[in-house]
Scaffold this motif. Structure first.
Motif, PDB file in Angstrom:
ATOM      1  N   ARG A 171       3.549   1.065  -7.284  1.00 38.08           N
ATOM      2  CA  ARG A 171       2.242   0.405  -7.289  1.00 38.08           C
ATOM      3  C   ARG A 171       1.095   1.413  -7.395  1.00 38.08           C
ATOM      4  N   PHE A 172       1.374   2.681  -7.081  1.00 35.17           N
ATOM      5  CA  PHE A 172       0.334   3.702  -7.130  1.00 35.17           C
ATOM      6  C   PHE A 172       0.224   4.409  -8.481  1.00 35.17           C
ATOM      7  N   ASP A 216      -6.714   2.728 -11.330  1.00 33.40           N
ATOM      8  CA  ASP A 216      -6.997   1.715 -10.311  1.00 33.40           C
ATOM      9  C   ASP A 216      -8.469   1.332 -10.317  1.00 33.40           C
ATOM     10  N   SER A 262     -13.857  -4.682  -0.257  1.00 32.74           N
ATOM     11  CA  SER A 262     -12.532  -4.476   0.330  1.00 32.74           C
ATOM     12  C   SER A 262     -11.446  -4.593  -0.741  1.00 32.74           C
ATOM     13  N   ALA A 309      -8.814  -1.593  -1.814  1.00 33.67           N
ATOM     14  CA  ALA A 309      -7.511  -1.977  -1.262  1.00 33.67           C
ATOM     15  C   ALA A 309      -6.429  -0.945  -1.581  1.00 33.67           C
ATOM     16  N   LEU A 310      -6.252  -0.598  -2.845  1.00 35.38           N
ATOM     17  CA  LEU A 310      -5.177   0.345  -3.196  1.00 35.38           C
ATOM     18  C   LEU A 310      -5.471   1.762  -2.715  1.00 35.38           C
ATOM     19  N   GLN A 358      -7.066   2.594  -0.032  1.00 37.17           N
ATOM     20  CA  GLN A 358      -6.793   2.578   1.405  1.00 37.17           C
ATOM     21  C   GLN A 358      -5.293   2.542   1.667  1.00 37.17           C
ATOM     22  N   ASP A 359      -4.572   1.769   0.869  1.00 31.28           N
ATOM     23  CA  ASP A 359      -3.111   1.698   0.975  1.00 31.28           C
ATOM     24  C   ASP A 359      -2.499   3.073   0.703  1.00 31.28           C
ATOM     25  N   MET A 360      -3.047   3.773  -0.299  1.00 29.50           N
ATOM     26  CA  MET A 360      -2.565   5.108  -0.652  1.00 29.50           C
ATOM     27  C   MET A 360      -2.735   6.072   0.517  1.00 29.50           C
ATOM     28  N   ASP A 417      -3.106   5.316   3.727  1.00 32.66           N
ATOM     29  CA  ASP A 417      -2.228   4.909   4.841  1.00 32.66           C
ATOM     30  C   ASP A 417      -0.798   5.372   4.600  1.00 32.66           C
ATOM     31  N   TRP A 418      -0.342   5.303   3.356  1.00 32.24           N
ATOM     32  CA  TRP A 418       1.012   5.760   3.021  1.00 32.24           C
ATOM     33  C   TRP A 418       1.138   7.260   3.216  1.00 32.24           C
TER      34      TRP A 418
END
Length: 484
Positions: free
Chosen positions: A65-66, A148, A159, A163-164, A166-168, A170-171
């Motif tokens: 997804r990244f 992205d 937001s 989203a992506l 922030q997800d990146m 966090d990962w």
């Protein structure tokens, strides 16, 4: 006479002698503050000299997804044009087959927004890639941040835009590789200007990727960096020639030396909404009145607004001694590197367009390869571009052009499949400088301090212009042109 032979005792004695001297050299390196660089005695791998010692890079295998999913969803990259065609050939785009000024092989219609893909393709084939993060000097994060952003920049919900990214983050921060240095050994590339990732909490353009503390710890590469931030560094825009051998590079350089340049100057571009502010209107007006200047004609335009056929643009750049490079949609523009590829001396109107950007690539003394005419002088009609250029002696012009031609290999991106090339391209230089930065940060951490090679704020750009060994900054000739 007995044949010569070694006893076990002699082998042991020689081994102990080598070990003793190795320890002495290592002890010396500790005292000199170079403890993190192992002495040559230890730069071996499997019994052979290790060419990759100090150069290993670990690359994350990110969830698709990244990166991969973003590339597959390429139709969302633009609402006005089909960007999927640019993803072929590792991001170089379709091969150019209409002849013209570019080589018969290695020429592609490369889009600047594909640098995420181009850099990732090169890293997959990087000779010092390692699967062991503990052996790596630096860690590469292949997040397609530019893709992205292009897909989500129009969303009104902030937001959703974030989203992506922030997800990146966090990962990343959950990974054991991250915890080794808190991300200070990590780097990533974004094929957009830094500004696009610096959106504040109150809204505005872009997303907030580069405002996150975790990303602030990393080294971020972009084709336009901010002069006022300390962790982002500019790399060249991808141009249209991607060689597969040293011979290709030498042949191209030789051709640019022999090139007949019938024009004094040219401008490859059009007007923009801020053309009056950036000097574009005045450039177009001055060029239109001159018999020694030319611009791109209607035949060079494609069906996409603002896009030109690469072969036509390169033919124009190759025909002139000087190529004027005003600000683009932002401070920098791809045409700067097209003109260097064409052996054309760039003429800049603003220091941020090149001089405080590409400090890893371009000479610190900008006078050796370019001409600077202040934007305000052009806007105020106080400067005739042609009169300024005519006053430069021919011998000086020849020296400047030779310097531009010397720069050609360093600002291009070679074919990822090319092997054994001696020339260092833009990718090689970027990785070297990232590794050097990480090594300094690691050495400082061992000594219980934070490596400071820049600061956020007005003076950040001055640190990037310091010569090696210098630490103090002060007044600079670009001060009148740069403001927050």
């Amino acid at each position: 006479m007995k044949p010569f032979s070694w006893s076990t005792e002699k082998y042991v004695a020689v081994f102990l002698f080598v070990v003793l001297w190795a320890l002495i050299f290592y002890s010396t390196s500790l005292q000199s503050g170079d403890a993190l660089k192992p002495p040559a005695f230890f730069s071996f791998r499997f019994g052979r000299p290790d060419r990759c010692a100090g150069r290993y890079v670990y690359m994350y295998d990110l969830p698709p997804r990244f990166n991969a999913d973003l590339a597959r969803d390429c139709r969302r990259l633009s609402s006005s044009t089909d960007m999927c065609r640019h993803l072929v050939n590792d991001g170089f785009g379709p091969a150019i087959t209409d002849g013209g000024s570019l080589p018969e092989s290695g020429a592609y219609a490369t889009d600047q927004y594909m640098l995420d893909l181009i850099f990732h393709a090169r890293m997959r084939r990087y000779e010092c890639l390692t699967a062991d993060p503990a052996a790596a000097t630096a860690v590469y994060v292949p997040f397609y941040a530019g893709f992205d952003l292009a897909m989500n920049m129009d969303k009104s919900d902030l937001s959703e835009r974030d989203a992506l990214p922030q997800d990146m983050v966090d990962w990343l921060v959950r990974r054991p590789e991250w915890h080794a240095m808190g991300g200070r050994d990590h780097f990533m590339l974004a094929s957009r200007p830094t500004w696009d990732f610096l959106r504040g909490p109150d809204g505005g353009w872009g997303n907030a990727l580069m405002t996150y503390p975790a990303i602030r710890n990393m080294t971020v590469l972009a084709w336009e960096a901010s002069p006022w931030h300390g962790n982002d560094f500019a790399v060249p825009f991808p141009s249209h020639f991607h060689p597969t051998s040293d011979a290709d590079v030498v042949s191209w350089q030789s051709r640019m030396r022999r090139q007949e340049r019938r024009l004094l100057w040219c401008f490859a571009g059009g007007s923009r909404p801020d053309s009056r502010k950036t000097g574009r209107n005045q450039i177009i007006e001055q060029c239109g009145r001159s018999s020694r200047c030319a611009m791109l004609g209607k035949a060079a335009a494609t069906k996409t607004p603002g896009e030109y056929l690469p072969s036509h643009a390169m033919r124009l750049l190759e025909s002139a001694e000087f190529c004027v490079q005003p600000r683009g949609d932002s401070y920098t523009r791809k045409s700067t590197f097209d003109s260097i590829l064409a052996g054309c001396i760039p003429v800049f109107l603003h220091p941020i367009s090149a001089y405080v950007q590409y400090t890893w690539y371009l000479p610190r003394d900008y006078r050796t390869y370019s001409v600077f005419i202040p934007q305000a002088d052009v806007n105020g009609r106080n400067a005739s571009i042609e009169e300024v250029l005519k006053k430069i002696p021919p011998a000086k012009v020849a020296q400047m052009r030779e310097e531009v031609i010397r720069l050609i290999p360093t600002v291009m991106y070679r074919d990822p499949a090319a092997k054994g090339m001696k020339f260092k391209d833009a990718f090689d230089i970027a990785v070297e400088r990232v590794i050097d930065r990480v090594a300094k940060r690691r050495r400082a951490a061992v000594e219980g301090r934070e490596w400071q090679d820049s600061v956020d704020g007005y003076d950040s750009w001055k640190y990037d212009l310091l010569e090696d060994g210098h630490k103090e900054i002060g007044p600079h000739e670009f001060d009148p042109y740069i403001s927050m």
